[in-house]
Design a protein around this motif. Structure first.
Motif, PDB file in Angstrom:
ATOM      1  N   LEU A 174       0.784  -1.182   0.159  1.00 63.55           N
ATOM      2  CA  LEU A 174      -0.056   0.194  -0.230  1.00 63.55           C
ATOM      3  C   LEU A 174       0.972   1.313  -0.021  1.00 63.55           C
ATOM      4  O   LEU A 174       0.333   2.219  -0.562  1.00 63.55           O
ATOM      5  CB  LEU A 174      -0.833   0.109   1.153  1.00 63.55           C
ATOM      6  N   ILE A 175       2.065   1.275   0.618  1.00 68.15           N
ATOM      7  CA  ILE A 175       2.946   2.452   0.701  1.00 68.15           C
ATOM      8  C   ILE A 175       3.769   2.555  -0.424  1.00 68.15           C
ATOM      9  O   ILE A 175       4.100   3.512  -0.920  1.00 68.15           O
ATOM     10  CB  ILE A 175       4.031   2.396   1.931  1.00 68.15           C
ATOM     11  N   SER A 176       4.160   1.346  -0.922  1.00 65.43           N
ATOM     12  CA  SER A 176       5.390   1.399  -1.981  1.00 65.43           C
ATOM     13  C   SER A 176       5.026   2.138  -3.179  1.00 65.43           C
ATOM     14  O   SER A 176       5.854   2.902  -3.685  1.00 65.43           O
ATOM     15  CB  SER A 176       6.011   0.066  -2.402  1.00 65.43           C
ATOM     16  N   HIS A 177       3.829   2.161  -3.572  1.00 64.59           N
ATOM     17  CA  HIS A 177       3.288   2.632  -4.707  1.00 64.59           C
ATOM     18  C   HIS A 177       3.310   4.221  -4.343  1.00 64.59           C
ATOM     19  O   HIS A 177       3.913   5.201  -5.156  1.00 64.59           O
ATOM     20  CB  HIS A 177       1.865   2.368  -5.070  1.00 64.59           C
ATOM     21  N   GLY A 178       2.894   4.815  -3.273  1.00 63.72           N
ATOM     22  CA  GLY A 178       2.925   6.122  -2.766  1.00 63.72           C
ATOM     23  C   GLY A 178       4.364   6.734  -2.694  1.00 63.72           C
ATOM     24  O   GLY A 178       4.575   7.703  -3.224  1.00 63.72           O
ATOM     25  N   LEU A 179       5.312   5.828  -2.271  1.00 64.92           N
ATOM     26  CA  LEU A 179       6.637   6.272  -2.066  1.00 64.92           C
ATOM     27  C   LEU A 179       7.191   6.358  -3.224  1.00 64.92           C
ATOM     28  O   LEU A 179       8.310   7.342  -3.414  1.00 64.92           O
ATOM     29  CB  LEU A 179       7.371   5.289  -1.103  1.00 64.92           C
ATOM     30  N   ASN A 180       7.126   5.731  -4.368  1.00 65.93           N
ATOM     31  CA  ASN A 180       7.602   5.867  -5.791  1.00 65.93           C
ATOM     32  C   ASN A 180       7.088   7.138  -6.145  1.00 65.93           C
ATOM     33  O   ASN A 180       7.952   7.958  -6.613  1.00 65.93           O
ATOM     34  CB  ASN A 180       7.146   4.833  -6.694  1.00 65.93           C
ATOM     35  N   GLY A 181       5.985   7.587  -5.830  1.00 65.83           N
ATOM     36  CA  GLY A 181       5.571   8.889  -6.480  1.00 65.83           C
ATOM     37  C   GLY A 181       6.132  10.027  -5.456  1.00 65.83           C
ATOM     38  O   GLY A 181       6.504  10.814  -6.335  1.00 65.83           O
ATOM     39  N   ILE A 182       6.213   9.871  -4.491  1.00 65.97           N
ATOM     40  CA  ILE A 182       6.809  10.831  -3.595  1.00 65.97           C
ATOM     41  C   ILE A 182       8.162  11.151  -3.772  1.00 65.97           C
ATOM     42  O   ILE A 182       8.681  12.222  -3.589  1.00 65.97           O
ATOM     43  CB  ILE A 182       6.642  10.553  -1.952  1.00 65.97           C
ATOM     44  N   ALA A 183       8.936   9.987  -4.464  1.00 64.00           N
ATOM     45  CA  ALA A 183      10.232  10.283  -5.090  1.00 64.00           C
ATOM     46  C   ALA A 183      10.447  11.628  -5.778  1.00 64.00           C
ATOM     47  O   ALA A 183      11.669  12.180  -6.054  1.00 64.00           O
ATOM     48  CB  ALA A 183      10.846   8.955  -5.704  1.00 64.00           C
ATOM     49  N   LEU A 184       9.181  11.979  -6.387  1.00 63.99           N
ATOM     50  CA  LEU A 184       9.339  13.167  -7.440  1.00 63.99           C
ATOM     51  C   LEU A 184       8.905  14.316  -6.701  1.00 63.99           C
ATOM     52  O   LEU A 184       8.886  15.286  -7.355  1.00 63.99           O
ATOM     53  CB  LEU A 184       8.346  12.888  -8.501  1.00 63.99           C
ATOM     54  N   GLY A 185       8.800  14.015  -5.308  1.00 63.99           N
ATOM     55  CA  GLY A 185       8.187  15.511  -4.652  1.00 63.99           C
ATOM     56  C   GLY A 185       6.715  15.137  -4.245  1.00 63.99           C
ATOM     57  O   GLY A 185       5.956  14.574  -4.987  1.00 63.99           O
ATOM     58  N   GLU A 186       6.437  15.600  -3.126  1.00 67.85           N
ATOM     59  CA  GLU A 186       4.999  15.343  -2.680  1.00 67.85           C
ATOM     60  C   GLU A 186       3.954  16.072  -3.453  1.00 67.85           C
ATOM     61  O   GLU A 186       2.956  15.659  -3.772  1.00 67.85           O
ATOM     62  CB  GLU A 186       4.997  15.991  -1.239  1.00 67.85           C
ATOM     63  N   ALA A 187       4.271  17.266  -4.326  1.00 70.43           N
ATOM     64  CA  ALA A 187       3.197  17.728  -4.993  1.00 70.43           C
ATOM     65  C   ALA A 187       3.032  17.115  -6.213  1.00 70.43           C
ATOM     66  O   ALA A 187       2.027  16.854  -6.630  1.00 70.43           O
ATOM     67  CB  ALA A 187       3.802  19.377  -5.467  1.00 70.43           C
ATOM     68  N   ALA A 188       4.274  16.584  -6.853  1.00 72.26           N
ATOM     69  CA  ALA A 188       4.155  16.033  -8.111  1.00 72.26           C
ATOM     70  C   ALA A 188       3.516  14.606  -7.889  1.00 72.26           C
ATOM     71  O   ALA A 188       2.685  14.112  -8.854  1.00 72.26           O
ATOM     72  CB  ALA A 188       5.580  15.499  -8.580  1.00 72.26           C
ATOM     73  N   ALA A 189       3.665  14.085  -6.738  1.00 73.34           N
ATOM     74  CA  ALA A 189       3.026  12.751  -6.557  1.00 73.34           C
ATOM     75  C   ALA A 189       1.615  13.004  -6.508  1.00 73.34           C
ATOM     76  O   ALA A 189       0.846  12.392  -7.039  1.00 73.34           O
ATOM     77  CB  ALA A 189       3.401  12.285  -5.100  1.00 73.34           C
ATOM     78  N   MET A 190       1.137  14.144  -5.793  1.00 73.59           N
ATOM     79  CA  MET A 190      -0.365  14.265  -5.766  1.00 73.59           C
ATOM     80  C   MET A 190      -0.876  14.518  -7.080  1.00 73.59           C
ATOM     81  O   MET A 190      -1.787  13.961  -7.675  1.00 73.59           O
ATOM     82  CB  MET A 190      -0.529  15.610  -5.007  1.00 73.59           C
ATOM     83  N   HIS A 191       0.004  15.126  -7.927  1.00 74.53           N
ATOM     84  CA  HIS A 191      -0.517  15.411  -9.558  1.00 74.53           C
ATOM     85  C   HIS A 191      -0.672  14.024 -10.097  1.00 74.53           C
ATOM     86  O   HIS A 191      -1.462  13.925 -11.100  1.00 74.53           O
ATOM     87  CB  HIS A 191       0.419  16.527 -10.010  1.00 74.53           C
ATOM     88  N   MET A 192      -0.093  13.280  -9.783  1.00 75.91           N
ATOM     89  CA  MET A 192       0.109  11.754 -10.328  1.00 75.91           C
ATOM     90  C   MET A 192      -1.038  10.792  -9.836  1.00 75.91           C
ATOM     91  O   MET A 192      -1.120   9.744 -10.245  1.00 75.91           O
ATOM     92  CB  MET A 192       1.402  11.129 -10.286  1.00 75.91           C
ATOM     93  N   GLY A 193      -1.762  11.570  -8.949  1.00 74.90           N
ATOM     94  CA  GLY A 193      -2.868  10.790  -8.412  1.00 74.90           C
ATOM     95  C   GLY A 193      -2.651   9.871  -7.149  1.00 74.90           C
ATOM     96  O   GLY A 193      -3.258   9.294  -6.614  1.00 74.90           O
TER      97      GLY A 193
END
Ligand code: ADP
Ligand code: MG
Lengths: 356, 261
Positions: A231-250
């Protein structure tokens, strides 16, 4: 549009390799586990015992005690603690977007230690009957709360607008660890429980106290954490680009962060409660795995659990045999192995702490 | 269509944007320009829902605050001004991160075509952390393009929000990226781009919104906005647009003589 100009047919995909590594690590864990059952002060052998069981013979008392009540719980606890600490490291690093974030280095472990010691000292004030029923789990819960509180505090201090300041994170970690250990020291001084006075246990860890009861308290929490990691690994991959970018990717960033913090606090807290503070596993394991198969958190987290378990079982074997019949605190072994790796990361990637 | 009304943002204890009204049409490129610190990035971050703000933003007629993040990710993609990464993901892994939501989810076959649109297929296997600033910006744009690969889905336009997509690129890649973005708009998608270079803006944008000190200073087509009075007032220096004879497209050269500077 221009045609595809490169002769790259498909980009390199490291995921298959990372999952193959999972298979190898599982095999290695099995081998190390058997070695750890075999190797020890007594010459009781799991092979002999297995052969006996196979032929329907009874085990000797020594074999029963050494194998079933000493080595096996110790093996299980080392594996659980190693897996928990290594995954905590990987998750904390993903959350802070920095490979230097280790629960030990940034003070999370110390927060857990303070919680555990606090529970033991104050738990002594509880009525005896209650103390016996809640005993180990109270210590685990308190260690979890301590680790959780420290992680949140650290995040608040070091992170603005989703960007972590690494120097702030490391310095705040030093301050938090010092404060927590000082308060723990005061509590330990006040208590007159001989076992509690053993500060070495709290600062360098040991698997010597492994019992099935301790395994039973840590197993559900660590198993739950292991199951929750996808459940977290998906989100952590997105957060690698920054929290804002992660949010924009869903990515549900807030949910991922909350889960990650609870996860780290749970796993680190339990590890501290049963085995004391053991450093560097959380930094070495994820770093080696990223070198071997890339930083994708989906295979990284389970692989970290496996390699963490392997490393901790090996470290425990070294700790209990190298100065036999005495024992080294296991934290000494992990520090000897881990501190140079930490320095090596710093040397190679000075930019991580703002030195480039 | 994107509409924003009364966007007001406070940052670091002071008001950075003072009630901005804004609109952008699909099929067009809407550029946002203005001096350093005029609030372009802040405004884009408010439009995309990244920053807390007063006022409302509507995306295709729906208030963005009411759209769940996962659904929003299938409707619009956002290119930040720069993205630093701590872990050595390869370029194709970075682009794959864009392939998680909406129609693009799991479509690894989009990685190379997206990189091709920004002239970066040759980088596919390199670690992102080793790239130059301009290369990183192109890779991020490829990720953003992959996220909403089709400009229109079921007659609903999708939107690109770009913060300075070409500022750190060489002229060849500036043209390539502008062509890619124009193509996205020509096929019915919407583009909102914060821009730095006024000549490239004139070349690329259908509409221009000029910000100064957190307010809209001018708004219109390149011909309407890029005039001496507007630009000189906004940028506090003499700026006299020339005209390219064929298309009557405005262009700017530094006007001061070396002695004046
Ligand atoms: N996180 C922040 N905290 C305080 N002030 C900020 C922050 N981010 C931007 N600002 C200020 O807001 C103003 C607008 O910034 P920005 O939108 O980044 O300008 P630009 O038009 O150059 O993109 C600037 O004065 C900047 O200093
Ligand atoms: Mg900006």
């Amino acid at each position: 549009m221009t045609a595809v100009t490169s002769d790259l047919a498909v980009p390199r995909d490291r995921r298959a390799g990372a999952w193959r590594l999972t298979g190898w690590l599982a095999l290695a864990l099995l081998a190390v586990g058997l070695a750890s059952l075999t190797w020890g002060a007594s010459d009781a052998s799991p092979w002999v015992a297995l052969a006996k069981l196979w032929q329907g013979e009874a085990l000797t008392a020594v074999e029963k005690v050494v194998l079933l009540n000493i080595r096996l719980p110790r093996l299980a606890m080392s594996a659980l603690v190693g897996a928990g600490l290594a995954m905590s490291g990987a998750i904390l690093q993903g959350l802070f977007r920095n490979p230097l974030a280790d629960p030990g280095i940034v003070g999370v472990t110390s927060g857990g230690t303070l919680g555990a010691i606090g529970a033991i000292v104050l738990g002594g004030l509880l009525p005896l009957a209650l103390r016996e029923t809640v005993g180990t789990s109270l210590v685990s819960v308190a260690a979890f709360v301590g680790a959780w509180f420290t992680t949140i505090l650290l995040y608040r201090v070091a992170t603005r607008d989703g960007q972590t300041s690494v120097p702030t994170m490391l310095l705040a970690g030093i301050a938090l660890a010092a404060l927590a250990m000082a308060m723990a020291g005061i509590l330990v001084y006040m208590a007159d429980d001989a076992q509690l006075r053993d500060l070495t246990f709290w600062s360098m860890g040991s698997m010597a106290g492994a019992t099935w009861a301790k395994v039973a308290t840590s197993l559900p929490i660590l198993a739950l954490a292991l199951l929750a990691s996808p459940l977290i690994s998906h989100g952590l991959n997105g957060i690698a680009l920054g929290e804002a970018a992660a949010m924009h990717m869903g990515v549900e960033v807030q949910k991922t962060k909350t889960l990650a913090v609870l996860w780290v606090a749970g796993a680190t807290g339990v590890a501290v409660a049963v085995a004391g503070a053991i450093g560097f596993v959380g930094i070495v394991v994820p770093h080696l795995l990223r070198l071997a198969s890339g930083p994708d958190h989906t295979p990284l987290l389970p692989n970290a659990a496996l390699l963490g378990a392997i490393l901790m079982i090996s470290a425990d074997m070294i700790a209990r045999t190298i100065v036999a019949p005495a024992e080294l605190p296991i934290g000494i072994v992990t520090a000897v192995l881990g501190a140079p790796v930490f320095l090596w990361i710093l040397l190679r990637r000075r930019g991580l702490v703002g030195m480039e | 269509m994107i509409e924003a009304q009364g966007i007001t943002v406070r940052l670091g204890g002071r008001e950075t944007l003072h009630g901005i009204d804004f609109a952008a049409q699909p099929g067009q490129i809407t550029a946002i320009v203005g001096p350093n610190g005029s609030g372009k990035t802040t405004f884009l971050r408010a439009l995309t829902g990244e920053l807390k703000h007063r006022g409302t933003v509507w995306l295709n007629g729906r208030a963005t605050a009411d759209i769940p993040v996962a659904e929003l990710a299938g409707l619009r993609a956002v290119l930040p001004q720069s993205v630093r990464m701590a872990f050595p993901f390869t370029v194709s892994e970075v682009v794959r991160m864009g392939l998680r939501a909406g129609l693009s989810a799991g479509r690894d076959s989009l990685i190379l075509p997206a990189l091709d649109r920004v002239g970066a297929t040759y980088l596919a296997d390199r670690p992102y952390t080793d790239l130059s600033g301009g290369e990183q910006q192109r890779v991020q744009l490829a990720r953003v393009l992959a996220q909403i690969w089709e400009p229109v889905v079921d007659d609903i336009p999708r939107w690109l929000f770009l913060d300075e997509p070409v500022s750190s690129l060489d002229p060849g890649h500036q043209f390539l990226v502008i062509r890619t973005v124009r193509d996205f708009a020509a096929r019915g998608g919407g583009v909102i781009a914060v821009m730095h270079d006024l000549n490239l803006t004139a070349m690329m944008a259908d509409r221009i919104t000029v910000l100064k000190d957190g307010r809209v200073a001018a708004n219109g087509t390149a011909q309407e906005v890029m005039t001496e009075p507007v630009l000189s007032r906004v940028y506090d220096c003499p700026l006299r647009p020339g005209r390219m004879p064929a298309q009557a497209m405005p262009f700017l050269l530094p006007q001061a003589s070396p002695l004046e500077i």
